[in-house]
Design an enzyme around this catalytic site. Structure first.
Site, mmCIF file in Angstrom:
data_model
loop_
_atom_site.group_PDB
_atom_site.id
_atom_site.type_symbol
_atom_site.label_atom_id
_atom_site.label_comp_id
_atom_site.label_asym_id
_atom_site.label_seq_id
_atom_site.Cartn_x
_atom_site.Cartn_y
_atom_site.Cartn_z
ATOM 1 N N ASP A 72 63.042 28.246 103.032
ATOM 2 C CA ASP A 72 64.163 27.797 102.207
ATOM 3 C C ASP A 72 65.394 27.598 103.080
ATOM 4 O O ASP A 72 65.425 28.015 104.239
ATOM 5 C CB ASP A 72 64.417 28.802 101.074
ATOM 6 C CG ASP A 72 64.646 30.203 101.609
ATOM 7 O OD1 ASP A 72 65.637 30.407 102.338
ATOM 8 O OD2 ASP A 72 63.836 31.109 101.312
ATOM 9 N N GLU A 109 38.948 20.331 126.894
ATOM 10 C CA GLU A 109 40.016 20.737 125.971
ATOM 11 C C GLU A 109 41.278 21.130 126.746
ATOM 12 O O GLU A 109 42.395 20.827 126.328
ATOM 13 C CB GLU A 109 39.541 21.892 125.091
ATOM 14 C CG GLU A 109 38.568 21.443 124.002
ATOM 15 C CD GLU A 109 37.920 22.600 123.242
ATOM 16 O OE1 GLU A 109 37.518 22.398 122.090
ATOM 17 O OE2 GLU A 109 37.815 23.705 123.825
#
Ligand code: GLA
Length: 733
Positions: free
Chosen positions: A533, A613
């Site tokens: 928020d 990777e």
């Protein structure tokens, strides 16, 4: 001047570059709301209100036999309970005599340069703002009200907050005090809100408003995973690229409430503020209660424009400190790599690999303190477990710094485990109702942050750890909802204050934190995005978006989040496969495509990666850094909806000068004999000639926007694409 008051008409008009907001003082000081929409000049829209005798509606006493002054029909600026407006009320009190009514009438106003600030609570900042304060009074009791308006003209933002003052001679209780009441003279609106659960936050939901009341909120002591304190009202026809919409968010991290009501006259009211459940605030004569702030943005140009304005407003007026502008480090977090099972050596081996791959920082997550070897114990004992780390925290940090990496640390300051030394010393520091067994969550209790000495005690422990070693990042977690709300430090009649006092205690701690450690990058977290928020973003420029790191589920989570929050706020990591939450397998590159739409990092055991990777990580980190400004400060476009029919979720970042565009897409559905997936880009210069990086292909901006990009036929599930387009220099004429 962005704030106008017309002495003749008694109309206040707040103007921003593209919007206007209007209210008017009418007979006997009643303050009615007239308008919030596209910018208009000084005028008086009260002619839109049709006065007629409306049955079963309250009329003010002063109007005597004039029955056309109906409080249940007039749009109100801040609706009061008990005086004839039966719609959703913004304020309700318990007066000294036990009655609930309050009748606020205009008494004065003032206009000030600069934007007002709220004491002890986050609020938008910015010298360029202006403030209007309207003071109202209940003539019968003496209760007062101050309505605050902040106007940021250039950023098209209007803020609101209210302050309720007990001007009576009695003790009064505030039963409900919303930050905002916003009336519309129409009912044909949709509302969009963002619901969810742990590990699936901010799911987008749009529904037509119905007659009666519809509401979202949280009574969990935090803004919550379940609902986000941000709603959008919009016209039925409104889409990403056109149409009217109003964004309203609450700058608050505790329980909240948002309610939309469509009334008998086909008008709409939205109220938003602190959750009235768990709330009853006692005011002695002369005392005041301050609500948190609401932020409002209007546009008639659709949801994308609304989001762009939100991103700018939050960046310019909420996010603070060094890490607002400074590039955030790409981090490796050990949580999903090791959980609680790590040693100092293991961390160093991850750090070594991280350095090789171009990562900037190692974050040591949960489990480094007290006897915290599982999530059943140890919270509250913020003493380093040197045995587990194989040395002191300072030594560990030095070794990591010595490799050329920054070091970050996890805390969960608001919690306590029953088996902790802290609990043995201070059992009353935990929130619980005396004489009743406490409800536990994640096997832990919540500390009573409504008490000053509790906040101070924890703060001292946390600060002494931070002072011990070179810590450049902190993840601040909050891993359960509050139950059994009660503070042993407050008398029975003040128990309704605990929830909000808790949030004020948290904000005090956070403010002390950012002042004392201005160089530390703070990342908010609550089991992922349970406290995502604007209140938290005022202190922590980024928040761990979700505990769900599955790239495919993140498409929806990050899509929903993007409506009201800037991309830089979204903490997002590449994790291992099969994914630990969903067990889904996705290509390594796709996990990076999704995680790059945020503040980027990794959360897996780098030592366990294949050589291919590892090469990919090197490339990804380089690519993210190369496009950092574009991603974090560019305009973000939602190009397809992950809820829609398109077989790809796609988005893009466009630089403010429109010369650069990073287009990203993830295939969400495979199809045999597939039809072509075409995605249209947005925000480019139609005349521009854009080169696709790594090729000799050149496309006009208009081709990319009006024709689109054709995605390749995918060769595996969840394949993803990242295309970087750059405008060619125009040849000299
Ligand atoms: C929460 C966070 C995770 C991790 C754990 C540690 O769930 O969201 O990222 O930090 O706590 O316990």
């Amino acid at each position: 001047m962005a704030i106008l008051f017309n002495q003749n008409t008694k109309v206040f008009t707040l103007q921003t570059k593209n919007s206007a907001y209007q209210m008017k003082m009418i007979d006997y000081g009643v303050l009615i709301h007239l308008y919030y929409g596209k910018r208009l000049e000084d005028c008086d829209l009260s002619y839109l209100i049709q006065r007629s005798d409306r049955g079963f509606c309250g009329n003010p006493y002063e109007m005597q036999h004039d029955r056309t002054f109906s409080l249940d029909y007039f749009p109100q600026e801040y609706s009061c309970f008990g005086i004839g407006d039966y719609r959703s009320d913004a304020v309700r009190v318990i007066n000294g005599d036990g009655s609930n009514a309050v009748d606020y009438r205009f008494s004065s106003y003032r206009i000030e340069p600069g934007k007002y600030r709220l004491e002890g609570m986050p609020s938008m900042y910015g010298e360029e703002g202006e403030t209007l304060v309207i003071t109202m009074k209940d003539q019968s009791t003496g209760m007062e009200l101050e309505l605050y308006y902040g106007v940021f003209e250039q950023d098209d933002v209007i803020t609101r907050a209210a302050r309720i003052v007990n001007g009576t001679g009695d003790k009064v209780y505030v039963d409900r005090a919303m930050s905002l009441c916003l009336d519309f003279m129409r009912a044909d609106l949709d509302w969009i809100h963002f619901y969810g659960k742990h590990a699936m936050e901010r799911e987008f939901e749009r529904s037509p408003l119905q007659h009666g009341r519809q509401a979202i909120g949280s009574v969990r002591g935090a803004s919550s995973h379940q609902h986000n304190p941000f709603v959008i009202l919009c016209g039925k026809e409104t889409g990403e690229d056109w149409g009217e919409c109003w964004g309203i968010s609450l700058v608050y991290s505790g329980g909240f409430y948002a309610e939309a009501e469509v009334d008998q006259f086909n008008q709409t009211r939205l109220i938003m503020g602190i959750s009235p459940d768990n709330f009853l605030w006692q005011l002695e004569p002369g005392e005041a209660f301050q609500t948190p702030e609401c932020l409002m943005i209007y546009t008639d140009k659709g949801l994308t424009q609304l989001s762009h304005q939100y991103h700018r407003a939050v960046f310019n007026h909420i996010i603070r400190g060094k890490w607002k502008e400074e590039p955030r480090p790409v981090l490796i977090n050990n949580w999903e790599a090791t959980y609680f099972q790590f040693t100092g050596d293991k961390l160093l081996s991850i750090a070594r690999e991280a350095k090789e791959l171009g990562i900037d920082m190692l974050v040591l997550d949960d489990g480094w303190f007290g006897k915290r070897n599982s999530d059943n114990s140890g919270l509250g004992d913020w003493q380093v477990n040197e045995k587990k780390l194989g040395g002191s925290l300072r030594e560990l940090a030095e070794k990591i710094n010595g490799m050329g990496l920054k070091f970050g640390l996890w805390f969960e300051p608001e919690m306590i485990s029953e088996d902790s030394i802290l609990y043995a010393k201070h059992p009353d520091w935990a929130i619980r109702i005396p004489g009743r067994p406490a409800n536990i969550g994640r096997s832990q209790l919540v500390l009573d942050f409504s008490r000053e000495e509790v906040v101070d005690g924890i703060q001292e422990m946390v600060f002494s750890v931070l002072d011990e070693a070179n810590i450049e990042y902190v993840k601040w977690d909050f891993n359960r909802s509050i139950t059994n709300l009660y503070s042993s430090a407050l008398p029975p009649e003040r128990q309704g204050e605990v929830a909000h006092r808790y949030v004020l205690g948290l904000y005090r701690f956070l403010e002390n934190f950012v002042n004392r450690y201005p160089n530390i990058l703070l990342e908010g977290c609550s089991g992922g995005g349970g406290r995502f928020d604007l209140g938290m973003l005022y202190y922590s420029p980024q928040i761990w978006c979700s505990d769900d790191t599955d790239a495919v589920e993140r498409l929806k989570i990050q899509y929903g989040t993007s409506f009201g929050y800037p991309i830089s706020a979204v903490g997002s990591h590449v994790s291992a496969c099969p994914n630990h939450q969903t067990f889904r397998k996705t290509p390594f590159e796709t996990r990076a495509t999704v995680a790059m739409a945020g503040s980027f990092g990794y959360e897996l055991d780098l030592n366990a990666l294949t050589p291919e990777e590892k090469e990919a990580v090197k490339r990804q980190v380089k690519e993210y850094k190369a496009h950092y400004q574009l991603i974090q400060r560019g305009d973000y476009y939602r190009l397809t909806s992950p809820y829609g029919k398109c077989r790809a979720a796609a988005w893009s970042f466009v630089s403010p000068d429109r010369r650069e565009c990073l287009f990203c897409a993830v295939i969400t559905q495979l199809q045999a004999n597939p039809d072509g997936v075409i995605v249209k880009l947005k925000g480019l210069n139609p005349q521009g000639r854009y080169r696709l990086e790594g090729t000799e292909e050149i496309y006009s901006g208009s081709a990319l926007m009006y024709g689109g990009v054709l995605l390749p036929i995918p060769r595996e599930e969840y394949e993803s694409y990242r295309y970087y387009f750059k405008e060619e220099e125009q040849p000299e004429a």
